[in-house]
Design an enzyme around this catalytic site. Structure first.
Site, PDB file in Angstrom:
ATOM      1  N   SER A  47       6.010 -81.220 -57.590  1.00 60.85           N
ATOM      2  CA  SER A  47       7.439 -81.363 -57.263  1.00 60.85           C
ATOM      3  C   SER A  47       7.583 -80.141 -56.142  1.00 60.85           C
ATOM      4  O   SER A  47       7.420 -79.151 -56.410  1.00 60.85           O
ATOM      5  CB  SER A  47       8.435 -80.898 -58.164  1.00 60.85           C
ATOM      6  OG  SER A  47       8.459 -81.916 -59.131  1.00 60.85           O
ATOM      7  N   GLU A  60       9.479 -75.036 -54.846  1.00 61.08           N
ATOM      8  CA  GLU A  60       9.020 -74.719 -56.299  1.00 61.08           C
ATOM      9  C   GLU A  60       7.681 -73.737 -56.112  1.00 61.08           C
ATOM     10  O   GLU A  60       7.559 -73.044 -56.992  1.00 61.08           O
ATOM     11  CB  GLU A  60       8.870 -75.875 -57.102  1.00 61.08           C
ATOM     12  CG  GLU A  60       8.644 -75.653 -58.432  1.00 61.08           C
ATOM     13  CD  GLU A  60       8.282 -76.886 -59.374  1.00 61.08           C
ATOM     14  OE1 GLU A  60       9.137 -77.468 -59.555  1.00 61.08           O
ATOM     15  OE2 GLU A  60       7.160 -77.002 -59.740  1.00 61.08           O
ATOM     16  N   ARG A  73      12.785 -73.369 -64.755  1.00 55.96           N
ATOM     17  CA  ARG A  73      11.679 -73.338 -63.739  1.00 55.96           C
ATOM     18  C   ARG A  73      11.781 -71.815 -63.298  1.00 55.96           C
ATOM     19  O   ARG A  73      11.217 -71.780 -62.107  1.00 55.96           O
ATOM     20  CB  ARG A  73      11.668 -74.132 -62.638  1.00 55.96           C
ATOM     21  CG  ARG A  73      11.851 -75.657 -63.097  1.00 55.96           C
ATOM     22  CD  ARG A  73      10.663 -76.047 -63.735  1.00 55.96           C
ATOM     23  NE  ARG A  73      10.725 -77.386 -63.907  1.00 55.96           N
ATOM     24  CZ  ARG A  73      11.370 -78.065 -65.111  1.00 55.96           C
ATOM     25  NH1 ARG A  73      11.506 -76.998 -66.086  1.00 55.96           N
ATOM     26  NH2 ARG A  73      11.462 -79.183 -65.099  1.00 55.96           N
TER      27      ARG A  73
HETATM   28  P1  NAP Z   1      13.236 -87.063 -62.852  1.00 61.29           P
HETATM   29  O1  NAP Z   1      12.810 -87.591 -64.494  1.00 61.29           O
HETATM   30  O2  NAP Z   1      13.453 -88.115 -61.724  1.00 61.29           O
HETATM   31  O3  NAP Z   1      14.583 -86.250 -63.023  1.00 61.29           O
HETATM   32  C1  NAP Z   1      14.938 -85.620 -61.838  1.00 61.29           C
HETATM   33  C2  NAP Z   1      16.168 -84.568 -62.225  1.00 61.29           C
HETATM   34  O4  NAP Z   1      16.918 -85.147 -63.101  1.00 61.29           O
HETATM   35  C3  NAP Z   1      15.350 -83.578 -62.986  1.00 61.29           C
HETATM   36  O5  NAP Z   1      16.413 -82.182 -62.574  1.00 61.29           O
HETATM   37  C4  NAP Z   1      15.877 -83.565 -64.502  1.00 61.29           C
HETATM   38  O6  NAP Z   1      15.993 -82.466 -65.270  1.00 61.29           O
HETATM   39  C5  NAP Z   1      17.081 -84.410 -64.209  1.00 61.29           C
HETATM   40  N1  NAP Z   1      17.054 -85.369 -65.498  1.00 61.29           N
HETATM   41  C6  NAP Z   1      16.701 -86.710 -65.531  1.00 61.29           C
HETATM   42  N2  NAP Z   1      16.911 -87.301 -66.700  1.00 61.29           N
HETATM   43  C7  NAP Z   1      17.711 -86.278 -67.302  1.00 61.29           C
HETATM   44  C8  NAP Z   1      18.509 -86.468 -68.435  1.00 61.29           C
HETATM   45  N3  NAP Z   1      18.465 -87.362 -69.380  1.00 61.29           N
HETATM   46  N4  NAP Z   1      19.188 -85.108 -69.087  1.00 61.29           N
HETATM   47  C9  NAP Z   1      19.101 -84.224 -68.144  1.00 61.29           C
HETATM   48  N5  NAP Z   1      18.426 -84.096 -67.051  1.00 61.29           N
HETATM   49  C10 NAP Z   1      17.937 -85.237 -66.584  1.00 61.29           C
HETATM   50  O7  NAP Z   1      12.086 -86.137 -62.346  1.00 61.29           O
HETATM   51  P2  NAP Z   1      10.549 -86.328 -61.995  1.00 61.29           P
HETATM   52  O8  NAP Z   1      10.357 -85.196 -60.592  1.00 61.29           O
HETATM   53  O9  NAP Z   1      10.202 -87.643 -62.082  1.00 61.29           O
HETATM   54  O10 NAP Z   1       9.932 -85.312 -63.057  1.00 61.29           O
HETATM   55  C11 NAP Z   1       9.640 -85.806 -64.585  1.00 61.29           C
HETATM   56  C12 NAP Z   1       9.969 -84.543 -65.506  1.00 61.29           C
HETATM   57  O11 NAP Z   1       8.677 -83.318 -64.828  1.00 61.29           O
HETATM   58  C13 NAP Z   1      11.441 -83.774 -65.085  1.00 61.29           C
HETATM   59  O12 NAP Z   1      11.692 -83.475 -66.275  1.00 61.29           O
HETATM   60  C14 NAP Z   1      10.786 -82.895 -64.255  1.00 61.29           C
HETATM   61  O13 NAP Z   1      11.570 -81.414 -64.316  1.00 61.29           O
HETATM   62  C15 NAP Z   1       9.433 -82.375 -64.688  1.00 61.29           C
HETATM   63  N6  NAP Z   1       8.698 -81.647 -63.864  1.00 61.29           N
HETATM   64  C16 NAP Z   1       8.260 -80.343 -64.165  1.00 61.29           C
HETATM   65  C17 NAP Z   1       7.440 -79.605 -63.298  1.00 61.29           C
HETATM   66  C18 NAP Z   1       6.953 -78.342 -63.595  1.00 61.29           C
HETATM   67  O14 NAP Z   1       7.395 -77.738 -64.713  1.00 61.29           O
HETATM   68  N7  NAP Z   1       6.507 -77.387 -62.836  1.00 61.29           N
HETATM   69  C19 NAP Z   1       6.937 -80.112 -62.171  1.00 61.29           C
HETATM   70  C20 NAP Z   1       7.318 -81.409 -61.721  1.00 61.29           C
HETATM   71  C21 NAP Z   1       7.930 -82.242 -62.834  1.00 61.29           C
HETATM   72  P3  NAP Z   1      14.812 -81.715 -65.872  1.00 61.29           P
HETATM   73  O15 NAP Z   1      14.065 -81.237 -64.532  1.00 61.29           O
HETATM   74  O16 NAP Z   1      15.556 -80.676 -66.591  1.00 61.29           O
HETATM   75  O17 NAP Z   1      13.977 -82.584 -66.465  1.00 61.29           O
END
Ligand code: NAP
Length: 366
Positions: free
Chosen positions: A246, A349, A169
């Protein structure tokens, strides 16, 4: 130089941002091509005003005082295939192209590499800023290069992905080069063939529950469904829609701090074994949303005109009539509450625009 006709006078910025807060920009220009960019730069330099770049407004918090100077929004959003190979396809996309419309196109064309990034709001030009990522995929996996204009010199440059400092990010465009370049185009190398197997628990489960097929279309559908359930797809019908997605980054914590966190959890009566953590180099990535809830801030929390999304504790929302100061106050309360109770500092963020203090000072202040 006279003011070009496409540069408007005072313009409220709240309608340009998904959080729907923020004051007025002195000037706003929606530019369509290189000639207009150069005219806008020449005018801004001659008038001695600052410039701020705005994309789709889905990842920023604009101060109630608004922004001085010129806000530039680049709207050119063409898509051109530069190389068509047997196994891959190099495509150049204008920064103004809607990100999710690009993913939809790639999926329809059978091009792999961005299907897990379905439903991320915003424009293509903003994607490299924070190396958008989701469900095990990130832009860095497909980004070849970006084209930019140097706002100081007016020079057009092409920067290879390897020189952008892409990390979780983050990129140089968000840090040491912040405010220096306007991204005009992005080049992606997308792969033909079968999509890579899902490596992300929630997505694997969703695919398995829907017949176990993991073709591009199914992956896109399941990612969109997962995101919708968390109000992470922009939908004006959803009561949680005025957000920047987020609000806090997921912290990366080393072994010592994990031990400290486990001890604090135990003291709060929470089993340390329940702490979700994912290996990330020599650290652990811990979900910010989980920490926020364990520190006592539940989904659906209300603080007057602001609150937390009823579907995701990581999304701060404007409930309708909020000011930027209300969002900053809630962000500060959560930042300080999580630090006091769990010893972890959460950092925002979204980019803070137009504030006299930095985001860190605003969150740490009283
Ligand atoms: P989530 O799926 O509840 O995950 C929360 C955290 O746990 C994140 O840091 C995610 O890493 C990590 N995680 C979960 N499962 C994983 C696995 N199997 N292996 C490695 N890391 C794992 O998060 P959420 O808020 O509902 O979001 C879903 C996805 O959308 C996430 O990947 C999140 O990063 C992404 N997202 C991206 C943005 C952006 O790019 N601006 C904004 C919002 C959400 P990761 O972040 O590396 O996936």
């Amino acid at each position: 130089m006279s003011q070009p006709s496409f540069i408007r006078g005072p313009t409220p910025l709240a309608p340009y941002c998904t959080l729907a807060v923020g004051g007025t920009a002195d000037y706003l220009a929606t530019v369509q091509d290189a000639a207009e960019v150069l005219d806008a730069l020449e005018w801004a330099h001659a008038a001695g005003v600052d410039m701020t770049i705005l994309g789709g407004g889905s990842n920023c918090l604009v101060a109630d005082a608004g922004l001085r100077g010129l806000v530039l929004q680049y709207s050119e959003g063409s898509r051109r295939i530069l190389q068509q190979g047997q196994s891959d396809c190099l495509v150049r996309i204008g920064a103004g192209h809607d990100w999710d419309a690009l993913v939809a196109w790639a999926v329809a064309e059978g091009l792999c590499g961005i299907e897990c990034l379905s439903g991320i709001p915003g424009r293509v030009g903003a994607a490299p800023m924070q190396n958008i990522g989701a469900y095990g995929q990130a832009l860095a996996g497909v980004l070849e290069a970006v084209s930019v204009v140097d706002l100081g010199s007016g020079r057009f440059e092409r920067i290879e992905a390897g020189d952008l400092g892409l990390s979780y990010r983050n990129s140089h465009l968000k840090t040491q080069w912040r405010g220096r370049f306007l991204v005009t185009d992005v080049e992606l190398r997308l792969r033909r063939g079968e999509p890579a197997p899902a490596r992300y628990g929630q997505l694997e489960e969703a695919l398995a529950a829907h017949g176990g097929t993991a073709d591009l279309r199914s992956i896109r559908e399941q990612v969109l469904a997962l995101r919708r359930r968390k109000s992470m797809v922009y939908d004006p019908e959803d009561a949680n829609h005025r957000s920047a997605g987020s609000f806090f980054l997921n912290p990366r914590i080393d072994d010592d701090d994990i031990s400290g966190l486990e001890a604090r959890l135990e003291a709060l009566g929470v089993s340390p074994e329940s702490l979700p953590r994912y290996p990330d180099g020599d650290r652990w990535k811990v979900p910010a949303a989980w920490l926020i809830e364990k520190a006592g801030f539940e989904k659906g929390l209300v603080r007057g005109p602001v609150g937390l999304s009823t579907n995701h504790s990581l999304a701060l929302i404007n409930r309708g009539e909020a000011k930027a100061t209300d969002l900053v106050a809630l962000a500060r309360e959560i930042h300080q509450g999580v630090r006091e109770r769990l010893g972890v500092a959460l950092w925002p963020e979204p980019i803070f625009l137009g504030f006299e203090q930095s985001a860190a000072e605003l969150l740490e202040g009283t």
